[in-house]
Each structure stands twice: as structure tokens, then as C-alpha cells.
Design an enzyme around this catalytic site. Structure first.
Site, mmCIF file in Angstrom:
data_model
loop_
_atom_site.group_PDB
_atom_site.id
_atom_site.type_symbol
_atom_site.label_atom_id
_atom_site.label_comp_id
_atom_site.label_asym_id
_atom_site.label_seq_id
_atom_site.Cartn_x
_atom_site.Cartn_y
_atom_site.Cartn_z
ATOM 1 N N HIS A 99 0.857 -1.079 -0.022
ATOM 2 C CA HIS A 99 -0.096 -0.151 -0.109
ATOM 3 C C HIS A 99 0.864 1.295 -0.058
ATOM 4 O O HIS A 99 0.265 2.230 -0.004
ATOM 5 C CB HIS A 99 -1.047 -0.175 1.366
ATOM 6 N N ASP A 122 -9.986 -0.164 3.886
ATOM 7 C CA ASP A 122 -8.766 -0.793 4.478
ATOM 8 C C ASP A 122 -9.198 -1.326 5.881
ATOM 9 O O ASP A 122 -9.762 -0.748 6.463
ATOM 10 C CB ASP A 122 -7.601 0.218 4.282
ATOM 11 N N HIS A 124 -6.795 -1.249 8.139
ATOM 12 C CA HIS A 124 -5.932 -0.382 8.756
ATOM 13 C C HIS A 124 -5.976 1.109 8.224
ATOM 14 O O HIS A 124 -6.592 1.262 7.167
ATOM 15 C CB HIS A 124 -4.286 -0.701 8.235
ATOM 16 N N ASP A 126 -3.281 3.185 7.843
ATOM 17 C CA ASP A 126 -2.257 3.677 7.411
ATOM 18 C C ASP A 126 -1.813 5.218 7.519
ATOM 19 O O ASP A 126 -1.320 6.009 6.484
ATOM 20 C CB ASP A 126 -2.392 3.531 5.604
ATOM 21 N N HIS A 139 4.326 0.944 4.377
ATOM 22 C CA HIS A 139 2.838 0.531 3.861
ATOM 23 C C HIS A 139 1.792 1.089 4.793
ATOM 24 O O HIS A 139 0.706 1.025 4.678
ATOM 25 C CB HIS A 139 2.815 -0.777 3.381
ATOM 26 N N ASP A 226 -7.571 -1.803 -0.390
ATOM 27 C CA ASP A 226 -6.556 -2.911 0.164
ATOM 28 C C ASP A 226 -7.314 -4.194 0.310
ATOM 29 O O ASP A 226 -8.220 -4.122 0.991
ATOM 30 C CB ASP A 226 -5.859 -2.454 1.504
ATOM 31 N N ASP A 228 -6.921 -6.646 1.934
ATOM 32 C CA ASP A 228 -6.982 -6.992 3.572
ATOM 33 C C ASP A 228 -8.285 -6.089 4.238
ATOM 34 O O ASP A 228 -8.331 -6.567 5.524
ATOM 35 C CB ASP A 228 -5.741 -6.816 4.386
ATOM 36 N N GLU A 271 -1.820 -4.810 -2.206
ATOM 37 C CA GLU A 271 -1.639 -5.893 -1.322
ATOM 38 C C GLU A 271 -2.199 -7.332 -1.465
ATOM 39 O O GLU A 271 -2.121 -8.281 -0.508
ATOM 40 C CB GLU A 271 -2.254 -5.462 0.186
#
Length: 299
Positions: A99, A122, A124, A126, A139, A226, A228, A271
Site C-alpha cells: 500500500h 482498508d 488499517h 495507514d 505501507h 486494500d 485486507d 496488497e
């Protein structure tokens, strides 16, 4: 949404530690993305991959950030490519890579708009910096860098900063936030839909609110997805999986609703790590979601 799509592969794994994510663009192509989009009567230009090479890992002695100069160098290249794609009136569709590639993507996109909106799909945030990151992995920093927060080598990619404003950002699917990220979200008033809100409101309501929020204040919207963000049962081939994520079907609904608005003008899917995957399941999910984002329907 632009009928001309330009695919840009960014096979970079410099922003984290797990090998294999550099194979993400190849896995997505192997899963049939070009054919899928051509089937929607879109004009597809695949310009191949930006060359990353196999540089040695370098840890900055002052900040402990991994591959700082290398990530910046490759991000500058990506920014110029994305900038040119938009100048040529085509939709930039970037395949990661980790990412950290978003630093370059947003640097190339944001110069074309006064108020670029961003949907950050996402697990996360980030939103880390060198000071708040537990790992030094870039990332986990691209959104902060794009907001103009962090190391100047990253915030100044493309020669300007910031790329986006905190009030023009919506994070969807968050369920793993570091202490520094939580503090920054509260300080900047960033709009976040965690899994709690998605479970409680439903994905349809979350996307309706996101559309209404961004339409009122932006002149274009970039989607940074992303894999994830999805639950690991649906997208196992990612470097930092987090249980309890967005379902495959919920993600399709989100993409379908965004497609109806025609508000997305650039996108990246990141990712995908085929080494960690199960029979290319995650790349296949990415391709299916892109199909929905670009208007694919059952009937």
C-alpha cells in the site's frame, strides 16, 4: 466514469517485510482482469509494470524507516505515469504491490483536482509516521504522507504537499488502528467507518453516507482498496490479514453502489500476495470487485 482505462502495474514490496506482494500485478492479470473489463465494452490499455528491481533492504539510521529513499524514488516514477494517464484523459487503474504505492498514485492524481476525495477501503488506517509506527514499514504510512504528515521525503513526492485534505477522506473497514493513528483521526476529524459501524448500519447505509459526504465537498474521488479490507476467509492472500473484516458480498455491494454514482475517477487495488494465497483466490476477488466497480451487473 471514463470508458478508457489504463492499467499500471506497480510491483513494489519495499514498504513492508513479507515477500511476494510484488507478484500482485501478475496475479491480477492472470485472474483475467483485462478480459473482464473488455467484456464491459471498455477501452483497455495495459502499459505493463513499472520496473522496481530487487534492491537490498535499507533501514534509515535516523528514522528506522525501511527503504525510505527507494520508496520515494519509485513513488516519483509512479506519480509521473499516473499524471500522464490523466492528461491523456484515461482512467488510471493501479495494481500493487504494497500500500505504500498510494503515495505515488495520489501524487499523480491530486494535482488534477482542487478537492480530491479519497475512499480508503482498508483494515488499517495507514496513518502512521516514523514516530508512531511500530515497524518502520512505509505501507502503514501512505495516507499520513498524502495528508502532508510525516517525513518530507514522502510528503513532498510530486513536488507539492498535501495531496488531500482530511475532510475529503473516508476510511471504510478499519479494525486495526495504532495509538498514533487513533490520535490523528480524532485531531483531524477524519471520517471513519469501522467494522462496528458497518455491522450496525449495514454496508448500503455506509456507502450512501460516504457518497453524500464526498459529493458535497469534492470534485473527484479516488478509490484505494486494500484487499485486507476484506475478511481473510474471502481474501487470504494478503500480508497483514485481520479477522472480522468486510465480506465478499458486502464489498461487491459497495463497488456496485459506487459504480452507479460515476464519481470514481481513479483507483488502485493493493496488497495481493499470491505466495500467501489459496489458488489465486484473492486476485480473483480483486478482479470480481473491479468488474462491479466498472459497471458489471448480473442482469
Amino acid at each position: 466514469m471514463n470508458k478508457s482505462i489504463t492499467i499500471i502495474g506497480m510491483p513494489m514490496d519495499l514498504g513492508q517485510m513479507r515477500r511476494g506482494v510484488d507478484m500482485g500485478p501478475s496475479a491480477i492479470r492472470y485472474a483475467g482482469i483485462v478480459e473482464r473489463l473488455q467484456g464491459l465494452n471498455l477501452e483497455i490499455h495495459d502499459r505493463g509494470d513499472i520496473q522496481i528491481g530487487r534492491p537490498e533492504v535499507v533501514i534509515d539510521p535516523d528514522t528506522k524507516m525501511r527503504n525510505l529513499e527507494l520508496v520515494a524514488e519509485k513513488s516519483e516514477i509512479l506519480a509521473k505515469v499516473v499524471d500522464k494517464v490523466i492528461e491523456d484523459e484515461s482512467f488510471p487503474l493501479v495494481f500493487g504491490g504494497d500500500h505504500s504505492i498510494a503515495i505515488g498514485t495520489l501524487a499523480g492524481v491530486a494535482r488534477h483536482y482542487e478537492n480530491l476525495g479519497v475512499i480508503w477501503y482498508d483494515a488499517h488506517g495507514d496513518l502512521n509516521t516514523a514516530e508512531t509506527s511500530p515497524s518502520g514499514n512505509i505501507h502503514g504510512m501512505p495516507l499520513a504522507a498524502s495528508l502532508g504528515i510525516g517525513h518530507p521525503v514522502l510528503t513532498q513526492i510530486g513536488g507539492y504537499s498535501p495531496k488531500i485534505k482530511p475532510e475529503n477522506l473516508v476510511i471504510i473497514g478499519a479494525r486495526s488502528l495504532d495509538v498514533g493513528e487513533r490520535k490523528l483521526i480524532k485531531e483531524k476529524g477524519i471520517k471513519v467507518y469501522t467494522m462496528h459501524e458497518i455491522d450496525r448500519l449495514g454496508m448500503a447505509k455506509v456507502i450512501e453516507e460516504t457518497i453524500e459526504y464526498l459529493k458535497a465537498r469534492t470534485d473527484s474521488v479516488h478509490l484505494s482498496l486494500d484487499l485486507d479490507g476484506l475478511d481473510p476467509t474471502d481474501a487470504p492472500g494478503v500480508g497483514t490479514p485481520v479477522l472480522g473484516g468486510i465480506s465478499y458480498r458486502e464489498s461487491h455491494l459497495a463497488m456496485e453502489m459506487l459504480a452507479e454514482t460515476k464519481m470514481i475517477t481513479s483507483a488502485e487495488f493493493v496488497e495481493v500476495n499470491p505466495i500467501l494465497d489459496e489458488r489465486n483466490k484473492t486476485a480473483l476477488a480483486a478482479v470480481a470487485l473491479m468488474g462491479s466497480l466498472f459497471g458489471e451487473k448480473l442482469l
